[in-house]
Design a protein around this motif. Structure first.
Motif, PDB file in Angstrom:
ATOM      1  N   MET A 385     -30.047 -50.604  37.896  1.00 18.80           N
ATOM      2  CA  MET A 385     -29.535 -50.814  39.249  1.00 18.80           C
ATOM      3  C   MET A 385     -30.706 -50.981  40.199  1.00 18.80           C
ATOM      4  O   MET A 385     -31.625 -50.162  40.212  1.00 18.80           O
ATOM      5  CB  MET A 385     -28.666 -49.627  39.686  1.00 18.80           C
ATOM      6  N   ILE A 386     -30.674 -52.046  40.968  1.00 15.71           N
ATOM      7  CA  ILE A 386     -31.694 -52.283  41.982  1.00 15.71           C
ATOM      8  C   ILE A 386     -31.028 -52.398  43.339  1.00 15.71           C
ATOM      9  O   ILE A 386     -29.781 -52.459  43.432  1.00 15.71           O
ATOM     10  CB  ILE A 386     -32.533 -53.548  41.663  1.00 15.71           C
ATOM     11  N   LEU A 387     -31.826 -52.436  44.388  1.00 12.43           N
ATOM     12  CA  LEU A 387     -31.272 -52.493  45.745  1.00 12.43           C
ATOM     13  C   LEU A 387     -30.382 -53.707  45.947  1.00 12.43           C
ATOM     14  O   LEU A 387     -29.364 -53.642  46.635  1.00 12.43           O
ATOM     15  CB  LEU A 387     -32.420 -52.501  46.765  1.00 12.43           C
ATOM     16  N   LYS A 388     -30.749 -54.811  45.329  1.00 11.91           N
ATOM     17  CA  LYS A 388     -29.978 -56.041  45.490  1.00 11.91           C
ATOM     18  C   LYS A 388     -28.555 -55.880  44.956  1.00 11.91           C
ATOM     19  O   LYS A 388     -27.599 -56.423  45.530  1.00 11.91           O
ATOM     20  CB  LYS A 388     -30.687 -57.190  44.777  1.00 11.91           C
ATOM     21  N   VAL A 404     -31.008 -46.196  53.536  1.00 10.52           N
ATOM     22  CA  VAL A 404     -30.070 -45.151  53.127  1.00 10.52           C
ATOM     23  C   VAL A 404     -30.598 -44.418  51.894  1.00 10.52           C
ATOM     24  O   VAL A 404     -30.532 -43.188  51.806  1.00 10.52           O
ATOM     25  CB  VAL A 404     -28.678 -45.761  52.843  1.00 10.52           C
ATOM     26  N   ALA A 405     -31.142 -45.154  50.931  1.00 11.82           N
ATOM     27  CA  ALA A 405     -31.536 -44.557  49.658  1.00 11.82           C
ATOM     28  C   ALA A 405     -32.806 -43.721  49.754  1.00 11.82           C
ATOM     29  O   ALA A 405     -32.986 -42.777  48.978  1.00 11.82           O
ATOM     30  CB  ALA A 405     -31.730 -45.658  48.609  1.00 11.82           C
ATOM     31  N   ASN A 406     -33.678 -44.019  50.695  1.00 14.78           N
ATOM     32  CA  ASN A 406     -34.982 -43.365  50.736  1.00 14.78           C
ATOM     33  C   ASN A 406     -34.934 -41.922  51.204  1.00 14.78           C
ATOM     34  O   ASN A 406     -35.814 -41.133  50.860  1.00 14.78           O
ATOM     35  CB  ASN A 406     -35.946 -44.161  51.624  1.00 14.78           C
ATOM     36  N   SER A 407     -33.962 -41.565  52.004  1.00 18.47           N
ATOM     37  CA  SER A 407     -34.002 -40.249  52.644  1.00 18.47           C
ATOM     38  C   SER A 407     -32.712 -39.443  52.476  1.00 18.47           C
ATOM     39  O   SER A 407     -32.511 -38.470  53.187  1.00 18.47           O
ATOM     40  CB  SER A 407     -34.272 -40.413  54.148  1.00 18.47           C
ATOM     41  N   LYS A 408     -31.851 -39.839  51.551  1.00 18.90           N
ATOM     42  CA  LYS A 408     -30.564 -39.160  51.399  1.00 18.90           C
ATOM     43  C   LYS A 408     -30.460 -38.493  50.031  1.00 18.90           C
ATOM     44  O   LYS A 408     -31.058 -38.936  49.052  1.00 18.90           O
ATOM     45  CB  LYS A 408     -29.410 -40.154  51.578  1.00 18.90           C
ATOM     46  N   PHE A 409     -29.651 -37.424  49.980  1.00 21.99           N
ATOM     47  CA  PHE A 409     -29.439 -36.673  48.752  1.00 21.99           C
ATOM     48  C   PHE A 409     -27.942 -36.551  48.485  1.00 21.99           C
ATOM     49  O   PHE A 409     -27.133 -36.520  49.420  1.00 21.99           O
ATOM     50  CB  PHE A 409     -30.043 -35.272  48.854  1.00 21.99           C
ATOM     51  N   VAL A 410     -27.579 -36.467  47.197  1.00 23.84           N
ATOM     52  CA  VAL A 410     -26.186 -36.277  46.807  1.00 23.84           C
ATOM     53  C   VAL A 410     -26.113 -35.055  45.896  1.00 23.84           C
ATOM     54  O   VAL A 410     -26.942 -34.876  45.008  1.00 23.84           O
ATOM     55  CB  VAL A 410     -25.628 -37.531  46.098  1.00 23.84           C
ATOM     56  N   GLN A 411     -25.128 -34.217  46.146  1.00 26.31           N
ATOM     57  CA  GLN A 411     -24.930 -33.014  45.337  1.00 26.31           C
ATOM     58  C   GLN A 411     -23.822 -33.269  44.330  1.00 26.31           C
ATOM     59  O   GLN A 411     -22.714 -33.658  44.692  1.00 26.31           O
ATOM     60  CB  GLN A 411     -24.578 -31.827  46.223  1.00 26.31           C
ATOM     61  N   THR A 412     -24.119 -33.048  43.051  1.00 31.09           N
ATOM     62  CA  THR A 412     -23.148 -33.203  41.982  1.00 31.09           C
ATOM     63  C   THR A 412     -23.052 -31.894  41.211  1.00 31.09           C
ATOM     64  O   THR A 412     -23.790 -30.943  41.479  1.00 31.09           O
ATOM     65  CB  THR A 412     -23.559 -34.338  41.026  1.00 31.09           C
ATOM     66  N   GLU A 413     -22.158 -31.851  40.241  1.00 30.72           N
ATOM     67  CA  GLU A 413     -22.030 -30.631  39.443  1.00 30.72           C
ATOM     68  C   GLU A 413     -23.206 -30.453  38.493  1.00 30.72           C
ATOM     69  O   GLU A 413     -23.365 -29.394  37.879  1.00 30.72           O
ATOM     70  CB  GLU A 413     -20.725 -30.666  38.652  1.00 30.72           C
ATOM     71  N   PHE A 414     -24.053 -31.487  38.375  1.00 27.97           N
ATOM     72  CA  PHE A 414     -25.210 -31.421  37.491  1.00 27.97           C
ATOM     73  C   PHE A 414     -26.511 -31.192  38.267  1.00 27.97           C
ATOM     74  O   PHE A 414     -27.583 -31.124  37.669  1.00 27.97           O
ATOM     75  CB  PHE A 414     -25.325 -32.712  36.675  1.00 27.97           C
ATOM     76  N   LYS A 420     -32.668 -42.440  45.481  1.00 29.65           N
ATOM     77  CA  LYS A 420     -33.628 -43.305  44.791  1.00 29.65           C
ATOM     78  C   LYS A 420     -33.642 -43.035  43.291  1.00 29.65           C
ATOM     79  O   LYS A 420     -34.054 -43.897  42.504  1.00 29.65           O
ATOM     80  CB  LYS A 420     -35.032 -43.084  45.360  1.00 29.65           C
ATOM     81  N   PHE A 421     -33.192 -41.854  42.873  1.00 28.65           N
ATOM     82  CA  PHE A 421     -33.174 -41.501  41.460  1.00 28.65           C
ATOM     83  C   PHE A 421     -32.305 -42.457  40.648  1.00 28.65           C
ATOM     84  O   PHE A 421     -32.569 -42.705  39.461  1.00 28.65           O
ATOM     85  CB  PHE A 421     -32.658 -40.058  41.313  1.00 28.65           C
ATOM     86  N   PHE A 422     -31.263 -43.004  41.278  1.00 23.93           N
ATOM     87  CA  PHE A 422     -30.299 -43.822  40.547  1.00 23.93           C
ATOM     88  C   PHE A 422     -30.714 -45.288  40.438  1.00 23.93           C
ATOM     89  O   PHE A 422     -30.024 -46.074  39.803  1.00 23.93           O
ATOM     90  CB  PHE A 422     -28.920 -43.728  41.219  1.00 23.93           C
ATOM     91  N   PHE A 423     -31.824 -45.647  41.078  1.00 18.75           N
ATOM     92  CA  PHE A 423     -32.299 -47.027  41.014  1.00 18.75           C
ATOM     93  C   PHE A 423     -33.373 -47.147  39.946  1.00 18.75           C
ATOM     94  O   PHE A 423     -34.310 -46.345  39.899  1.00 18.75           O
ATOM     95  CB  PHE A 423     -32.858 -47.470  42.374  1.00 18.75           C
ATOM     96  N   SER A 424     -33.235 -48.149  39.086  1.00 21.36           N
ATOM     97  CA  SER A 424     -34.219 -48.366  38.031  1.00 21.36           C
ATOM     98  C   SER A 424     -34.140 -49.809  37.563  1.00 21.36           C
ATOM     99  O   SER A 424     -33.116 -50.478  37.719  1.00 21.36           O
ATOM    100  CB  SER A 424     -33.980 -47.415  36.849  1.00 21.36           C
ATOM    101  N   GLU A 425     -35.251 -50.266  36.976  1.00 21.87           N
ATOM    102  CA  GLU A 425     -35.294 -51.617  36.419  1.00 21.87           C
ATOM    103  C   GLU A 425     -34.588 -51.641  35.068  1.00 21.87           C
ATOM    104  O   GLU A 425     -34.200 -50.603  34.522  1.00 21.87           O
ATOM    105  CB  GLU A 425     -36.744 -52.076  36.270  1.00 21.87           C
ATOM    106  N   SER A 426     -34.442 -52.838  34.513  1.00 25.72           N
ATOM    107  CA  SER A 426     -33.760 -52.996  33.231  1.00 25.72           C
ATOM    108  C   SER A 426     -34.768 -53.278  32.121  1.00 25.72           C
ATOM    109  O   SER A 426     -35.879 -53.758  32.366  1.00 25.72           O
ATOM    110  CB  SER A 426     -32.740 -54.125  33.297  1.00 25.72           C
TER     111      SER A 426
END
Length: 496
Positions: A385-388, A404-414, A420-426
């Protein structure tokens, strides 16, 4: 060179003040949003918090962000014609009692009780701890000032990284004392006996040796550790244990005991004492994702949806002006000021609502794209997943998604993750399938964690193992991923 005039046509892109402010609000994390709102409340008296849950009188009358009525009012020259054309009908008309759209409270995450008393921790800082120990030394006024200067030169880790000449110069210019380096060194020797052990060391080697000398009564292993660090410090940091064994004629058990003694020491004696940065001590998540029987539910932190409204007092002032018959120039100037403040307040409320919509839209797209991870918590299930990708799903610009991605956090059960953690190249596999580089890094980390530390795997072996699993990857790429994971080379991972 002659002067000349010419006509030119240029196409320029300019952002309106509203767009610039919206971009700035998007970058503000939830932890700092409350402070930003307080600043706006102080600057604009027409904006106030709706603590009683009243509906916003102007909630359904928000102006478009590209309208410039407020700006036009500010640019008027104050002529009589301008004052005579004041229209305040939209400001004094009662609303229909509906709740404004920007109010999106979630009962599952109630706001904190402002009346709750939060205890404040009382603690002693590292420098205060060292200064208090100066009283145990029998120092005259001159030496005490030198000692204070030395303690003040310690960094947060407890090291003295300033040169003695610099400390001598500081004493000469600030205290009027002419001090040579021998006097300073004598004071340093005394301060090095303070707690925590290792304080006032000039480098890591001296810091570790100071701690070992406090443990001389604990056995032969401590004496050997002092010899190792004194004579073979560089070899020890590079794990050339064979060379150390040959040089000091140590057995395998002895070198193992030496290593155990050294790894127990504290490389940062001042790092765990005193105050910590409160901004780094906890994370305020911007989003919450809950797995409700296999269905993901996304909610926004309640602090992102503050109860803002237009001041009733300002609205009442406009009503009084509308009812009055005598309208002189001074009154009309006041009405123009009130209109400008109300327009600014309405615009700010609209910006907060747009911020909410952008945050929810972006996080919803990320949650949909990485649904398998949010359900299982397994990093190997993450998709590239990339920004595009998110920009295309949400219809937003890539720069907006990045903010939005640079400074925000999401709380999950894990756990709590930065977006930014969820963005990566293929990365391509043998079957032609594209997988996330995050998945490859996770597998690489698992392989290294499970390796025999007495015979750690080289980058070449790691590359072969990943290729056997179907990942087309080069050795230099494995080395790059290993460095990104802060994993040292095989030789430095070796244990006896």
């Amino acid at each position: 060179m002659s002067l000349s005039q010419s006509l030119q046509q240029k196409l320029l892109q300019k952002l309106s003040p509203q767009q610039i402010q919206l971009m700035k609000l998007l970058q503000v994390p939830t932890a700092n949003l409350e402070e930003r709102i307080k600043e706006e409340l102080e600057e604009n008296p027409a904006l106030e918090m709706d603590e009683e849950g009243h509906a916003d009188e102007f909630g359904d009358e928000m102006q478009d962000e590209f309208e410039t009525s407020a700006d036009e009012d500010m640019e008027r020259d104050g002529s009589e014609e301008d004052y005579d054309n004041i229209d305040i009908s939209e400001y004094v008309t009662d609303d229909d009692g509906e709740i404004a759209d920007y109010k999106m409270k979630d009962d599952n995450y109630p706001e904190m009780d402002d009346q709750k008393v939060i205890p404040i921790r009382v603690e002693t800082s590292f420098h205060e701890l060292v200064l208090n120990q100066l009283g145990m030394l029998e120092l005259d006024e001159r030496n005490y000032k030198i000692a204070e200067q030395v303690v003040g030169s310690l960094d947060d880790d407890g090291y003295l990284r300033r040169e003695l000449t610099s400390i001598s110069d500081d004493l000469a210019f600030r205290q009027g004392l002419s001090v040579d380096e021998k006097e300073i060194e004598a004071i340093i020797q005394q301060i090095q006996q303070f707690d925590p052990p290792g304080v006032c060391a000039r480098d890591l080697k001296e810091c570790l040796l100071l701690q070992l000398k406090r443990k001389l009564t604990e056995g032969i292993a401590v004496e050997l550790a002092i010899q190792v660090l004194s004579k073979y410090f560089d070899e020890f940091t590079k794990k050339h244990y064979e060379k150390i064994q040959r040089g000091l004629n140590l057995t395998d058990d002895q070198i193992r005991d030496v290593i155990n003694q050294i790894i127990k020491l504290n490389p940062k004696p001042g790092g765990n004492i005193g105050e910590i940065n409160k901004a780094e001590s906890y994370i305020v998540p911007d989003f919450f994702i809950i797995n409700n029987n296999g269905k993901l539910e996304l909610t926004l932190n309640a602090k992102n949806a503050p109860d803002l409204r237009i001041s009733e007092g300002y609205r009442d002032m406009l009503k009084e002006y509308d009812k009055g018959s005598k309208k002189d120039k001074r009154q009309k100037e006041a009405v123009l000021f009130i209109k400008q403040k109300i327009d600014s307040a309405k615009w700010f409320i609209d910006m907060i609502k747009q911020r909410q919509d952008t945050l929810i839209g972006t996080m919803s797209a990320i949650m949909k794209h990485q649904q398998e991870f949010f359900l299982t918590g397994d990093e190997t299930t993450m998709r590239p997943m990339i920004l595009k990708d998110i920009a295309e799903l949400t219809g937003l610009d890539i720069s907006t998604v990045s903010r939005v991605a640079n400074s925000k956090f999401v709380q999950t059960e894990f756990g709590t993750y930065r977006l930014k953690f969820f963005f990566s190249e293929s990365l391509s596999t043998d079957s032609g399938e594209e997988v996330s580089t995050r998945e490859v890094k996770k597998i690489l980390s698992d392989i290294i964690e499970a390796e025999d530390k007495r015979k750690p795997l080289s980058d070449e072996v790691l590359t072969d193992m990943l290729q056997e699993k179907g990942y087309n990857i080069a050795r230099r790429t494995v080395a790059k991923y290993r460095e990104q994971l802060n994993i040292p080379v095989a030789r430095l991972r070796k244990e006896l």
